[in-house]
Scaffold this motif. Structure first.
Motif, PDB file in Angstrom:
ATOM      1  N   ILE A   1      -6.504  -3.433  -1.526  1.00  0.00           N
ATOM      2  CA  ILE A   1      -6.072  -4.068  -0.287  1.00  0.00           C
ATOM      3  C   ILE A   1      -6.713  -5.442  -0.247  1.00  0.00           C
ATOM      4  CG2 ILE A   1      -5.980  -3.897   2.219  1.00  0.00           C
ATOM      5  CD1 ILE A   1      -6.505  -0.884   1.904  1.00  0.00           C
TER       6      ILE A   1
ATOM      7  N   LEU B   1      -3.496  -1.195   6.743  1.00  0.00           N
ATOM      8  CA  LEU B   1      -3.025  -2.522   7.149  1.00  0.00           C
ATOM      9  C   LEU B   1      -2.596  -2.512   8.618  1.00  0.00           C
ATOM     10  CD1 LEU B   1      -0.951  -3.601   4.005  1.00  0.00           C
ATOM     11  CD2 LEU B   1      -3.134  -4.562   4.768  1.00  0.00           C
TER      12      LEU B   1
ATOM     13  N   ASP C   1      -4.715  -7.282  -4.099  1.00  0.00           N
ATOM     14  CA  ASP C   1      -3.605  -6.713  -3.339  1.00  0.00           C
ATOM     15  C   ASP C   1      -2.533  -6.094  -4.235  1.00  0.00           C
ATOM     16  OD1 ASP C   1      -3.084  -6.269  -0.629  1.00  0.00           O
ATOM     17  OD2 ASP C   1      -1.463  -7.725  -0.615  1.00  0.00           O
TER      18      ASP C   1
ATOM     19  N   LYS D   1      -2.484   2.759   2.284  1.00  0.00           N
ATOM     20  CA  LYS D   1      -2.609   1.309   2.440  1.00  0.00           C
ATOM     21  C   LYS D   1      -1.792   0.826   3.630  1.00  0.00           C
ATOM     22  CE  LYS D   1      -2.056  -3.099   0.023  1.00  0.00           C
ATOM     23  NZ  LYS D   1      -1.821  -3.761  -1.295  1.00  0.00           N
TER      24      LYS D   1
ATOM     25  N   THR E   1      -7.892  -5.378   6.042  1.00  0.00           N
ATOM     26  CA  THR E   1      -7.277  -6.236   5.021  1.00  0.00           C
ATOM     27  C   THR E   1      -8.058  -6.274   3.721  1.00  0.00           C
ATOM     28  OG1 THR E   1      -8.436  -8.167   5.940  1.00  0.00           O
ATOM     29  CG2 THR E   1      -6.212  -7.700   6.762  1.00  0.00           C
TER      30      THR E   1
END
Length: 334
Positions: free
Chosen positions: A202, A184, A233, A180, A189
């Motif tokens: 994510i 990112l 998230d 992750k 995203t």
């Protein structure tokens, strides 16, 4: 807490209720691979990100080479074979071990990365699993003590030469977090990382909705969820007695081992699911809260910020921390 787990064991953890529909305008891309003795799957919501998707699997391969006690020249295997001498390891291995030791401290040793000798005795992957020798179990328990791991920069010393590391209880979560972090950094995203049941999301789905993650109903052969939580998230990780187990003489034995006795916990719990920001923390906390039992495990989960837990007891009832149903929507199966 072996790093190597079976596909069936992982399939029984979390993903029965994973819903990936309604992804808006962009077509999702998905790739699977076989690492850590299980199928892992990553989904991204931008079909142009094939290079980034491929790199995630390069990371999976790299970290398996570092962390697997089944690979003879891995960092973990070299530490285990060093007979108490210091071993220089990769930065990520030192970081992973520090995370594991932090849960040794938090749990008072109920979560312990020096369980390698013990977990090697309990072969849940064997064609006909059986109880290990009682004397061997007792001897293995004597080697368990996370305080025997000394980390000095990139040098790791296992001061008890008879002990062995096993990072399987936290490695997959750590790797999911690293994937992750990489995605990112590449401006991605939205996506979903599933490392054999360690689910890490994510952001949110492309249509702006939350990810719906199913929590496995214990021992249900159809994979039906007992409940579904909606998250954005965050990570969902479960430790359960139904993941890897066998029966002998009418008694069921599971893989969550009491570090003080060497045998599976018998505390009335079937599973603990942790919802939090980090998959590595979800790994450590799900095992720790299970080991602590319902009352103390619930107390620990309630004390931690942005952390929720669902405990399933032997009567199949759900016991939830205060944020479940409020900050974390849940839909229970009828």
């Amino acid at each position: 807490m072996s790093l190597k787990k079976s596909i069936l064991g992982f399939a029984a953890i979390l993903l029965a209720g994973l819903l990936l529909t309604g992804c808006g305008k962009k077509q999702p891309i998905r790739q699977s691979g076989f690492y850590f003795d299980t199928v892992i799957t990553i989904t991204l919501y931008d079909s142009s990100k094939t290079k980034e998707l491929d790199h995630c699997f390069e990371l999976a391969n790299k970290y398996e080479q570092y962390f697997s006690a089944k690979i003879s020249d891995s960092d973990i295997s070299r530490i285990n074979a060093a007979a108490g001498s210091p071993v220089r390891v990769h930065d990520e291995t030192a970081e992973l071990l520090k995370k594991g030791l932090s849960y040794g401290i938090l749990s008072g040793g109920k979560f312990d990365i020096t369980v390698g000798k013990l977990t090697n005795l309990w072969d849940f992957h064997a064609e006909t699993p059986h109880l290990p020798d009682a004397r061997a179990v007792a001897d293995a328990v004597d080697t368990i003590d996370y305080q025997n791991v000394v980390i000095d920069g990139n040098e790791v010393t296992l001061t008890n030469p008879d002990a062995a590391l096993d990072t399987g209880g936290i490695a997959k979560g750590y790797i999911a977090d690293k994937m992750k972090e990489y995605l990112l950094s590449q401006g991605i995203t939205k996506g979903l990382i599933n490392l054999g049941g360690n689910v890490l999301t994510i952001g949110e789905k492309d249509d702006g909705s939350a990810y719906a993650i199913g929590i496995q109903k214990p021992f249900d052969q159809t994979g039906a969820p007992v409940a579904t939580v909606s998250i954005r998230d965050q990570s969902v990780v479960t430790s359960g007695v139904y993941e890897r187990c066998f029966e002998q003489d009418g008694v069921r034995y599971h893989h969550i081992l009491d570090t003080s006795s060497g045998y599976p916990y018998e505390n009335g719990l079937l599973g603990v699911t942790i919802i939090c920001d980090s998959s590595a923390d979800g790994d450590g906390l799900s095992t720790t809260c299970f080991a602590l039992g319902l009352e103390k495990g619930m107390e620990l989960a309630e004390s931690l910020e942005r952390t929720e837990a669902i405990f399933i007891t032997a009567d199949q009832k759900l016991h939830m921390t205060s944020g479940i149903g409020t900050t974390i929507p849940i839909k229970q199966a009828e």
